[in-house]
Scaffold this motif. Structure first.
Motif, mmCIF file in Angstrom:
data_model
loop_
_atom_site.group_PDB
_atom_site.id
_atom_site.type_symbol
_atom_site.label_atom_id
_atom_site.label_comp_id
_atom_site.label_asym_id
_atom_site.label_seq_id
_atom_site.Cartn_x
_atom_site.Cartn_y
_atom_site.Cartn_z
ATOM 1 N N UNK A 263 3.724 -2.625 -13.129
ATOM 2 C CA UNK A 263 3.410 -2.347 -14.576
ATOM 3 C C UNK A 263 1.989 -2.865 -14.777
ATOM 4 N N UNK A 264 1.524 -3.945 -13.985
ATOM 5 C CA UNK A 264 0.136 -4.242 -14.351
ATOM 6 C C UNK A 264 -0.863 -3.412 -13.716
ATOM 7 N N UNK A 265 -0.489 -2.882 -12.555
ATOM 8 C CA UNK A 265 -1.322 -2.077 -11.620
ATOM 9 C C UNK A 265 -1.499 -0.856 -12.736
ATOM 10 N N UNK A 266 -0.529 -0.357 -13.165
ATOM 11 C CA UNK A 266 -0.443 1.034 -14.024
ATOM 12 C C UNK A 266 -1.209 0.808 -15.149
ATOM 13 N N UNK A 267 -1.172 -0.489 -15.963
ATOM 14 C CA UNK A 267 -1.863 -0.637 -17.167
ATOM 15 C C UNK A 267 -3.174 -0.814 -17.103
ATOM 16 N N UNK A 268 -3.521 -1.003 -15.749
ATOM 17 C CA UNK A 268 -5.130 -1.415 -15.455
ATOM 18 C C UNK A 268 -5.691 0.152 -15.005
ATOM 19 N N UNK A 269 -4.941 1.204 -14.921
ATOM 20 C CA UNK A 269 -5.442 2.525 -14.387
ATOM 21 C C UNK A 269 -5.542 2.552 -12.778
ATOM 22 N N UNK A 270 -4.908 1.859 -12.130
ATOM 23 C CA UNK A 270 -5.032 1.562 -10.569
ATOM 24 C C UNK A 270 -3.612 2.639 -10.110
ATOM 25 N N UNK A 271 -4.082 3.396 -9.344
ATOM 26 C CA UNK A 271 -2.995 4.216 -8.529
ATOM 27 C C UNK A 271 -2.499 3.366 -7.490
ATOM 28 N N UNK A 272 -2.844 2.139 -7.243
ATOM 29 C CA UNK A 272 -2.046 1.078 -6.381
ATOM 30 C C UNK A 272 -0.771 0.970 -6.680
ATOM 31 N N UNK A 273 -0.462 1.132 -7.918
ATOM 32 C CA UNK A 273 0.824 0.936 -8.456
ATOM 33 C C UNK A 273 2.064 1.812 -7.720
ATOM 34 N N UNK A 274 1.577 2.687 -7.019
ATOM 35 C CA UNK A 274 2.607 3.701 -6.636
ATOM 36 C C UNK A 274 3.116 3.169 -5.237
ATOM 37 N N UNK A 275 2.256 2.460 -4.528
ATOM 38 C CA UNK A 275 2.719 1.430 -3.366
ATOM 39 C C UNK A 275 3.865 0.417 -4.035
ATOM 40 N N UNK A 276 3.456 -0.082 -5.225
ATOM 41 C CA UNK A 276 4.638 -1.098 -5.652
ATOM 42 C C UNK A 276 5.800 -0.575 -6.047
ATOM 43 N N UNK A 277 5.733 0.828 -6.616
ATOM 44 C CA UNK A 277 7.090 1.421 -6.873
ATOM 45 C C UNK A 277 7.616 1.720 -5.662
ATOM 46 N N UNK A 278 6.868 1.967 -4.679
ATOM 47 C CA UNK A 278 7.498 2.326 -3.318
ATOM 48 C C UNK A 278 8.319 0.927 -2.809
ATOM 49 N N UNK A 279 7.680 -0.208 -3.073
ATOM 50 C CA UNK A 279 8.260 -1.305 -2.798
ATOM 51 C C UNK A 279 9.466 -1.654 -3.657
ATOM 52 N N UNK A 280 9.400 -1.541 -4.910
ATOM 53 C CA UNK A 280 10.507 -1.624 -5.726
ATOM 54 C C UNK A 280 11.998 -1.050 -5.040
ATOM 55 N N UNK A 281 11.673 0.418 -4.744
ATOM 56 C CA UNK A 281 12.717 1.122 -4.226
ATOM 57 C C UNK A 281 13.263 0.540 -3.052
ATOM 58 N N UNK A 282 12.414 0.062 -2.208
ATOM 59 C CA UNK A 282 13.016 -0.538 -0.984
ATOM 60 C C UNK A 282 13.640 -1.879 -1.106
ATOM 61 N N UNK A 283 13.110 -2.578 -2.009
ATOM 62 C CA UNK A 283 13.684 -4.048 -1.949
ATOM 63 C C UNK A 283 14.863 -3.889 -2.919
ATOM 64 N N UNK A 284 15.218 -3.080 -3.961
ATOM 65 C CA UNK A 284 16.371 -2.783 -4.515
ATOM 66 C C UNK A 284 17.540 -2.329 -3.906
ATOM 67 N N UNK A 285 17.012 -1.372 -2.854
ATOM 68 C CA UNK A 285 18.097 -1.028 -1.669
ATOM 69 C C UNK A 285 18.598 -2.071 -0.857
ATOM 70 N N UNK A 286 17.386 -3.068 -0.433
ATOM 71 C CA UNK A 286 17.932 -4.207 0.282
ATOM 72 C C UNK A 286 18.770 -4.901 -0.554
#
Length: 70
Positions: free
Chosen positions: A29-52
């Motif tokens: 959320x912070x990354x996307x609110x600042x306009x950075x595309x690095x948030x995509x990596x965090x979204x992938x991390x969310x998917x992985x950690x929620x599955x774990x």
């Protein structure tokens, strides 16, 4: 009253994975609110950690049911 069960490592790992998931959501959320595309990596991390998290919750539940059914 059921007997107390010993601490389960799977339950502890589920809590750690949930914490990582929540932190990754915040970072995305912070990354996307600042306009950075690095948030995509965090979204992938969310998917992985929620599955774990779900995996370790199920593992802890199955271990608990195996102990109580004996």
């Amino acid at each position: 009253m059921p007997p107390l069960l010993p601490p389960d490592p799977a339950r502890r790992l589920a809590v750690y994975a949930l914490v990582v998931c929540l932190l990754a959501i915040t970072a995305a959320v912070v990354s996307f609110s600042r306009g950075s595309w690095l948030g995509v990596v965090w979204v992938l991390m969310v998917g992985l950690s929620s599955n774990m998290t779900w995996y370790y919750v199920r593992k802890a539940r199955q271990g608990r049911e195996a102990v109580t059914s004996r």
